[in-house]
Design a protein around this motif. Structure first.
Motif, PDB file in Angstrom:
ATOM      1  N   ILE A  43       0.902  -1.115  -0.015  1.00 65.73           N
ATOM      2  CA  ILE A  43       0.001  -0.043  -0.037  1.00 65.73           C
ATOM      3  C   ILE A  43       0.955   1.268   0.014  1.00 65.73           C
ATOM      4  O   ILE A  43       1.819   1.507   1.205  1.00 65.73           O
ATOM      5  CB  ILE A  43      -0.948  -0.181   1.260  1.00 65.73           C
ATOM      6  N   ARG A  44       0.791   2.184  -0.935  1.00 65.43           N
ATOM      7  CA  ARG A  44       1.595   3.105  -1.082  1.00 65.43           C
ATOM      8  C   ARG A  44       0.948   4.453  -0.286  1.00 65.43           C
ATOM      9  O   ARG A  44      -0.412   4.959  -0.681  1.00 65.43           O
ATOM     10  CB  ARG A  44       1.667   3.752  -2.620  1.00 65.43           C
ATOM     11  N   VAL A  45       1.574   4.972   0.723  1.00 67.18           N
ATOM     12  CA  VAL A  45       1.135   5.845   1.339  1.00 67.18           C
ATOM     13  C   VAL A  45       1.815   7.286   1.424  1.00 67.18           C
ATOM     14  O   VAL A  45       3.061   7.263   1.328  1.00 67.18           O
ATOM     15  CB  VAL A  45       1.032   5.611   2.941  1.00 67.18           C
ATOM     16  N   GLU A  46       1.061   8.336   0.954  1.00 64.70           N
ATOM     17  CA  GLU A  46       1.686   9.549   0.573  1.00 64.70           C
ATOM     18  C   GLU A  46       1.142  10.553   1.907  1.00 64.70           C
ATOM     19  O   GLU A  46       0.159  11.104   1.971  1.00 64.70           O
ATOM     20  CB  GLU A  46       1.505  10.139  -0.791  1.00 64.70           C
ATOM     21  N   ARG A  47       2.270  11.013   2.707  1.00 63.02           N
ATOM     22  CA  ARG A  47       2.036  11.920   3.664  1.00 63.02           C
ATOM     23  C   ARG A  47       3.107  13.079   3.783  1.00 63.02           C
ATOM     24  O   ARG A  47       4.227  12.644   3.584  1.00 63.02           O
ATOM     25  CB  ARG A  47       1.822  11.198   4.852  1.00 63.02           C
ATOM     26  N   ASP A  48       2.623  14.168   3.940  1.00 62.78           N
ATOM     27  CA  ASP A  48       3.659  15.565   4.181  1.00 62.78           C
ATOM     28  C   ASP A  48       4.673  15.500   3.205  1.00 62.78           C
ATOM     29  O   ASP A  48       6.064  15.617   3.264  1.00 62.78           O
ATOM     30  CB  ASP A  48       4.493  15.276   5.472  1.00 62.78           C
ATOM     31  N   GLY A  49       4.165  15.049   1.755  1.00 59.84           N
ATOM     32  CA  GLY A  49       5.226  15.353   0.727  1.00 59.84           C
ATOM     33  C   GLY A  49       6.271  14.003   0.702  1.00 59.84           C
ATOM     34  O   GLY A  49       6.950  13.998  -0.068  1.00 59.84           O
ATOM     35  N   GLN A  50       6.074  13.097   1.736  1.00 62.43           N
ATOM     36  CA  GLN A  50       6.936  11.975   1.421  1.00 62.43           C
ATOM     37  C   GLN A  50       5.934  10.503   1.232  1.00 62.43           C
ATOM     38  O   GLN A  50       4.548  10.523   1.474  1.00 62.43           O
ATOM     39  CB  GLN A  50       7.576  11.585   2.899  1.00 62.43           C
ATOM     40  N   THR A  51       6.640   9.579   0.645  1.00 61.70           N
ATOM     41  CA  THR A  51       5.686   8.406   0.265  1.00 61.70           C
ATOM     42  C   THR A  51       6.459   6.981   0.904  1.00 61.70           C
ATOM     43  O   THR A  51       7.610   7.287   1.088  1.00 61.70           O
ATOM     44  CB  THR A  51       6.036   7.981  -1.256  1.00 61.70           C
ATOM     45  N   PHE A  52       5.426   6.632   1.542  1.00 58.30           N
ATOM     46  CA  PHE A  52       5.926   5.347   2.088  1.00 58.30           C
ATOM     47  C   PHE A  52       5.257   3.986   1.667  1.00 58.30           C
ATOM     48  O   PHE A  52       4.100   4.245   1.087  1.00 58.30           O
ATOM     49  CB  PHE A  52       5.418   5.349   3.715  1.00 58.30           C
ATOM     50  N   ILE A  53       6.035   2.843   1.789  1.00 57.25           N
ATOM     51  CA  ILE A  53       5.270   1.556   1.410  1.00 57.25           C
ATOM     52  C   ILE A  53       5.155   0.665   2.392  1.00 57.25           C
ATOM     53  O   ILE A  53       6.168   0.281   3.176  1.00 57.25           O
ATOM     54  CB  ILE A  53       6.070   0.890   0.420  1.00 57.25           C
ATOM     55  N   LYS A  54       3.718   0.274   2.753  1.00 56.81           N
ATOM     56  CA  LYS A  54       3.414  -0.441   3.855  1.00 56.81           C
ATOM     57  C   LYS A  54       3.057  -1.986   3.164  1.00 56.81           C
ATOM     58  O   LYS A  54       2.339  -2.045   2.507  1.00 56.81           O
ATOM     59  CB  LYS A  54       2.119   0.014   4.842  1.00 56.81           C
ATOM     60  N   THR A  55       3.610  -2.916   3.761  1.00 57.08           N
ATOM     61  CA  THR A  55       3.440  -4.296   3.169  1.00 57.08           C
ATOM     62  C   THR A  55       2.669  -4.966   4.219  1.00 57.08           C
ATOM     63  O   THR A  55       2.946  -5.045   5.404  1.00 57.08           O
ATOM     64  CB  THR A  55       4.755  -4.936   2.886  1.00 57.08           C
ATOM     65  N   PHE A  56       1.593  -5.861   3.537  1.00 59.08           N
ATOM     66  CA  PHE A  56       0.646  -6.754   4.528  1.00 59.08           C
ATOM     67  C   PHE A  56       0.968  -8.217   4.095  1.00 59.08           C
ATOM     68  O   PHE A  56       0.839  -8.186   2.745  1.00 59.08           O
ATOM     69  CB  PHE A  56      -0.664  -6.155   4.756  1.00 59.08           C
ATOM     70  N   ASP A  57       1.082  -9.115   4.858  1.00 61.57           N
ATOM     71  CA  ASP A  57       1.063 -10.482   4.574  1.00 61.57           C
ATOM     72  C   ASP A  57      -0.202 -11.285   4.976  1.00 61.57           C
ATOM     73  O   ASP A  57      -0.878 -10.955   5.998  1.00 61.57           O
ATOM     74  CB  ASP A  57       2.070 -11.265   5.219  1.00 61.57           C
ATOM     75  N   PHE A  58      -0.839 -12.232   3.811  1.00 62.63           N
ATOM     76  CA  PHE A  58      -2.036 -12.779   4.089  1.00 62.63           C
ATOM     77  C   PHE A  58      -1.713 -14.322   3.835  1.00 62.63           C
ATOM     78  O   PHE A  58      -0.653 -14.649   3.138  1.00 62.63           O
ATOM     79  CB  PHE A  58      -3.094 -12.311   3.372  1.00 62.63           C
ATOM     80  N   ASP A  59      -2.650 -14.955   3.928  1.00 53.95           N
ATOM     81  CA  ASP A  59      -2.806 -16.532   3.428  1.00 53.95           C
ATOM     82  C   ASP A  59      -2.914 -16.534   1.821  1.00 53.95           C
ATOM     83  O   ASP A  59      -2.943 -17.520   1.457  1.00 53.95           O
ATOM     84  CB  ASP A  59      -3.655 -17.264   4.275  1.00 53.95           C
ATOM     85  N   GLY A  60      -3.596 -15.346   1.286  1.00 54.96           N
ATOM     86  CA  GLY A  60      -3.664 -15.441  -0.127  1.00 54.96           C
ATOM     87  C   GLY A  60      -4.129 -14.147  -0.503  1.00 54.96           C
ATOM     88  O   GLY A  60      -4.735 -13.554   0.343  1.00 54.96           O
ATOM     89  N   VAL A  61      -3.545 -13.546  -1.531  1.00 56.51           N
ATOM     90  CA  VAL A  61      -4.068 -12.235  -2.305  1.00 56.51           C
ATOM     91  C   VAL A  61      -4.613 -12.412  -3.452  1.00 56.51           C
ATOM     92  O   VAL A  61      -4.103 -13.026  -4.562  1.00 56.51           O
ATOM     93  CB  VAL A  61      -2.748 -11.416  -2.137  1.00 56.51           C
ATOM     94  N   PHE A  62      -5.791 -11.807  -3.855  1.00 51.29           N
ATOM     95  CA  PHE A  62      -6.500 -11.889  -4.959  1.00 51.29           C
ATOM     96  C   PHE A  62      -6.204 -10.439  -5.883  1.00 51.29           C
ATOM     97  O   PHE A  62      -6.849  -9.408  -5.059  1.00 51.29           O
ATOM     98  CB  PHE A  62      -7.790 -12.197  -4.924  1.00 51.29           C
ATOM     99  N   ASN A  63      -5.655 -10.458  -6.769  1.00 50.33           N
ATOM    100  CA  ASN A  63      -5.496  -8.920  -7.458  1.00 50.33           C
ATOM    101  C   ASN A  63      -6.544  -8.597  -7.913  1.00 50.33           C
ATOM    102  O   ASN A  63      -7.782  -9.106  -8.180  1.00 50.33           O
ATOM    103  CB  ASN A  63      -4.102  -8.949  -8.311  1.00 50.33           C
TER     104      ASN A  63
END
Length: 536
Positions: A43-63
């Motif tokens: 998940i790409r998070v943009e705050r205060d002019g900066q970009t962060f990438i948050k990663t989450f793990d699951f048992d399965g991901v459907f795009n």
């Protein structure tokens, strides 16, 4: 982890962008699947002019390109096998409104739906078709019952019943939560299921800015199977399994959804029940002791599925749009935490043929006595045995109530302590806020000074640059002057040499001139002498 414990399995599904999102011209995707780790999402998070990438793990991901068949094979196929073995299983969809929960659970069913063919049909129609296909392949007697209930504004109603009477939740003798008076319809084929469901689409929906057909209620579709088998003693036994397919109403931001009046009240009830669900998940993960199941009818219904004896799968649905970033992050956080909930799955108690007949006989006898006393109209509409049984239950309830009262008293004391602690914390908070305001004021003053210093620094830098430029030009001028001076010195040296030559020539010419003058003088002297002699 205990030997028989099993963690809840959590799957994430990201819906594709909507037409109205793409046509707005402002759509940006903040969700991307991890290619190297297929069970992770970024998940790409943009705050205060900066970009962060948050990663989450699951048992399965459907795009965004995953179809209904992919979801069914990964999530639900194994649940049918477990249900036929005698387990209680639960699959429920959780997420923001408009992210595809109802589409995942129901889809667009058709009587021609085949569970192993790709179509828009959701989990419920596929499960029904697949279940009867599996039952027909076993050489044993079976029966299938279905029920369908809706939780709307914290009230339960039966979607399979022609009446709209409110249902109640009760605890049976084993402590399991049951729905009193729910209609359980016996079905013999997939066609029977459709016959029942065709007349029960009474679910509350409404249009909002976020979803044209937003579900305003939670629904629970339950399939119960009874399969006859034989034990080691060649005695007939009955294996009972259940599969609950739960479609939760979506959480929503009332400001963005445009919900007003009744829609806003519905959203408030929905968000409250989902908030309670989040607190239950947190309590189970952190093992805080008290789990607030009773704070909402939804969490009471899901009590056996979260921390109980069922095998549970969760499908968390999210939106890829940047405008829904906060809800997407919230869904991912709760879903990733739910992975750590531990259930203790147990096979439901099997009943022998004799025990089953005995149980049915007791029920029939009790109903016969109730019917007899009702017809006799002797002032008691229940049999004395049934009345005493009810009074015994009431006495037990009174005892439980007194026990709970004691617990409430102790909890009240703790609450008072917490209230006092809260008061002191509020006082500290006010002082901290006061200090924070002073600190902010100082910070503003320092910021102003910093800006002034920055301006002075900029002016000084400009002056320094000017001086450096002048020095550079001066050094270049001096270098050129040194070169010209050196050239002039060379010319002067040449002139000195020429001057010496001229001086030498002049000296020779002067010597020659002196010689000529001497000669002229001698000639003059000679002429003078000659002239003198002539005159004489």
């Amino acid at each position: 982890m205990k030997s028989n414990s099993q963690q809840v399995k959590v799957f994430l599904r990201c819906r594709p962008p909507l037409k109205r999102e793409l046509s707005s011209g402002q759509y940006r995707s903040v969700v991307s699947c991890n290619v190297e780790r297929p069970n992770s999402v970024n998940i790409r998070v943009e705050r205060d002019g900066q970009t962060f990438i948050k990663t989450f793990d699951f048992d399965g991901v459907f795009n965004q390109t995953a179809n209904q068949l992919d979801v069914y094979k990964r999530v639900a196929v194994h649940s049918i096998e477990e249900m036929l073995k005698g387990y209680d299983c639960t699959i429920f969809a959780y997420g923001q409104t408009g992210t595809g929960k109802t589409y995942t659970m129901e889809g667009r069913p058709s009587r021609e739906t085949k569970w192993d063919v790709n179509s828009d049909a959701g989990l419920i129609p596929r499960v029904c078709q697949h279940l009867f296909e599996e039952l027909e392949n076993i050489d044993s007697e079976y029966s299938v019952q279905i029920s369908y209930v809706e939780l709307y504004n914290e009230k339960l109603r039966d979607l399979l019943s022609p009446h709209y009477s409110e249902l109640k939740l009760l605890n049976d003798s084993k402590g399991n939560v049951i729905i009193e008076g729910v209609e359980e319809v016996v079905v013999h084929s997939n066609e029977n299921v459709y016959d029942c469901l065709d007349g029960c689409w009474k679910r509350k929906t409404a249009s909002t800015k976020m979803n044209e057909n937003s579900s305003r209620s939670h629904t629970v579709f339950t399939i119960t199977t009874h399969v006859k088998s034989r034990n080691s003693g060649e005695e007939d036994i009955l294996i009972t399994g259940k599969l609950h397919l739960v479609d939760l109403a979506g959480s929503e931001n009332i400001g963005r959804s445009g919900a007003t009046n009744m829609r806003a009240q519905e959203a408030g009830k929905i968000n409250k029940s989902l908030l309670t669900l989040g607190r239950v998940i947190t309590a189970l993960v952190e093992k805080t002791g008290r789990v607030p199941y009773r704070d909402s009818l939804l969490t009471r219904i899901l009590q056996n599925s979260l921390g109980g004896k069922a095998k549970t799968n969760i499908i968390a649905t999210i939106s890829p749009a940047h405008i829904n970033l906060e809800e997407t992050l919230s869904t991912c956080i709760y879903a990733s935490r739910a992975k750590f909930i531990e259930n203790q799955p147990e096979v439901n108690q099997t009943l022998t043929k004799k025990a089953l007949i005995k149980e049915y006989t007791m029920i029939i006898e009790r109903l016969r006595k109730d019917l007899y006393t009702t017809r006799s109209k002797n002032g008691i509409y229940l049999s004395e045995e049934r009345y005493e049984e009810i009074m015994g239950q009431l006495a037990q309830k009174d005892h439980e109530s007194s026990t709970l009262s004691i617990s409430v008293s102790s909890l009240q004391e703790k609450c008072d302590e917490l209230t006092n602690a809260n008061s002191s914390l509020r006082t500290e908070l006010r002082e901290t806020l006061k200090e924070l305001k002073q600190g902010n004021k100082r910070n503003e003053e320092l910021s102003e000074k910093l800006l002034a210093s920055q301006k002075e620094l900029n002016v000084s830098n400009i002056k320094i640059n000017e001086k450096e430029y002048i020095i550079t030009v001066q050094e270049e001028t001096e270098r050129k002057l040194r070169e010209e001076t050196k050239a002039l010195r060379n010319i002067m040296d040449l002139l000195k040499n020429d001057q010496q030559i001229v001086y030498s020539a002049c000296e020779e010419l002067a010597n020659h001139h002196r010689k000529q003058i001497a000669v002229i003088r001698r000639v003059e002297d000679c002429l003078y002498r000659n002239a003198s002699s002539l005159l004489l």
